[in-house]
Design an enzyme around this catalytic site. Structure first.
Site: not given
Length: 412
Positions: A201, A220, A338
């Site tokens: 979340c 939540c 990367d």
């Protein structure tokens, strides 16, 4: 603020002229479009130039990890039904490139601007947009992009209290978190194929529950908002429940999603969905993406995929096996250096396709394909790969600079 006769000061006009001259010199020297260097010079001469150029426009900003350039094109096409449009159609999406694009057209009514995720808050401050489209957030350019949760937080803070209408994808929890600080949000349900960046979340860090197409945080109560627009198969559903057919020349579910978001944006400016969607049919290719080109007596379809979410969507576009697939990966500055993101891509989706591997980082990709139990051949050039491909249309998938290399080679 649209309609000011001439918002440009003498200094601003000088900056525009100098920027155009530098851009023209850059093009003449064969160094690309010159839009970025031209914009940099113009902003050096007048740091407020972007704000001045935007004053006379109704501005739409488009930001996301994937689909920005295409959605910008679709919105620009739709808004041309209501007046002239200026847009950074070639994807130069940082302040210098945006400034350069806006300086190129003084009679436009609308500015449709693609914005790099990292620059969204600053460009929004400068351009006072009427509307901002937020499509998705996922991992990208791992060596320099902020982690996705941090990017969502930066958007949330930067857009808090904005006067702009936010058109946001309610299926991406990170986008919902970012947009929720704004007082005026239109939610669009366009789906989310790539979910690996949104399992926790963004509000409290709890584990996200994802039953079906829904999502919510069990800890939540942060949850998916109810959309007023939605993509449903080949149709866009508007807030009145009417279904409008999507007819695109661009392939795939992701582009239908882009069209649905674009229709919602066009409606903010009074362009009805039917008109907007009909105009989007004009878009055949976007900066070379989706183009089918002839090369060495073969049909090659060029597809851009820059990060795991983009590769996943692209795999859903390609012809079924045994159509040959050429993959090309670089790791230059514009790509991010990367390449560990290759391990996040599910290459088992290519099972059954003959695969040919190119690019600066072809060996990184070869190792990844080996682990995924794919059959592939490493090639030194596009020409060699095409010669080795069995019959049929060839799908060519490449990341950013590899895609530009391929376009140059095929003369596109």
């Amino acid at each position: 603020m649209a309609g000011n006769s001439d918002p440009l000061t003498p200094r601003a006009k000088l900056a525009v002229t100098a920027g155009k001259a530098v851009a023209a010199a850059s093009r003449a020297a064969g160094r690309g479009s010159g839009s970025v260097i031209g914009g940099r010079v113009a902003l050096k001469l007048d740091p407020d130039l972007l704000a001045r150029l935007a004053q006379s426009l109704d501005v739409v900003l488009v930001s996301a990890t994937n689909g920005k350039t295409t959605t910008t094109r679709l919105i620009a096409e739709a808004l041309r039904a209501a007046g002239p449009v200026v847009s950074n159609a070639l994807g130069a999406n940082m302040p210098a490139g945006i400034t350069s694009a806006l300086a190129g057209n003084s009679d436009a009514k609308f500015g449709v601007i693609e914005v790099d995720e990292k620059y969204l808050a600053g460009v929004a401050r400068d351009t006072d947009p009427k509307c901002i489209a937020l499509l998705n957030l996922s991992r990208d350019q791992l060596d320099r992009a902020a982690e996705t949760r941090m990017m969502a937080e930066a958007w949330r803070e930067g857009l808090a209290g904005t006067k702009a209408v936010i058109v946001a994808n309610c299926d991406d929890p990170l986008v919902v978190w970012a947009a929720s600080s704004s007082p005026n949000v239109i939610w669009v349900a366009v789906g989310q194929m790539w979910k690996d960046d949104a399992w926790s979340c963004p509000s409290c860090g709890g584990v996200m529950q994802r039953p079906g197409d829904d999502w919510f945080c069990g800890e939540c109560g942060f949850r998916r908002p109810t959309p007023s627009w939605a993509l449903s198969g080949d149709h866009v559903l508007d807030p009145h429940g009417s279904a409008w057919p999507i007819h695109l020349q661009l392939p795939g579910r992701a582009n239908k999603a882009n069209a649905a978001s674009s229709a919602a944006v066009a409606a903010v400016f009074g362009v009805p969905p039917q008109v907007a969607l009909e105009r989007m049919y004009q878009v055949q290719a976007v900066a070379g993406r989706y183009d089918v080109v002839q090369f060495m007596q073969r049909d090659l379809r060029l597809l851009l995929a820059k990060n795991p979410a983009g590769w996943l969507e692209t795999f859903s576009l390609i012809d079924p096996p045994p159509s040959p697939v050429i993959l090309s990966v670089n790791a230059r500055g514009a790509d991010g250096t990367d390449t560990s993101w290759l391990w996040d891509v599910d290459y088992t989706r290519l099972t059954g396709h003959p695969i040919f591997v190119l690019g600066d980082r072809k060996l990184d990709l070869a190792v990844r394909l080996e682990v995924a139990n794919q059959h592939f051949q490493v090639c030194d050039s596009l020409d060699q790969a095409v010669q080795m491909c069995p019959p049929g249309r060839i799908e060519v998938i490449a990341n950013y600079t590899a895609f530009q290399d391929l376009r140059r080679r095929v003369g596109n």
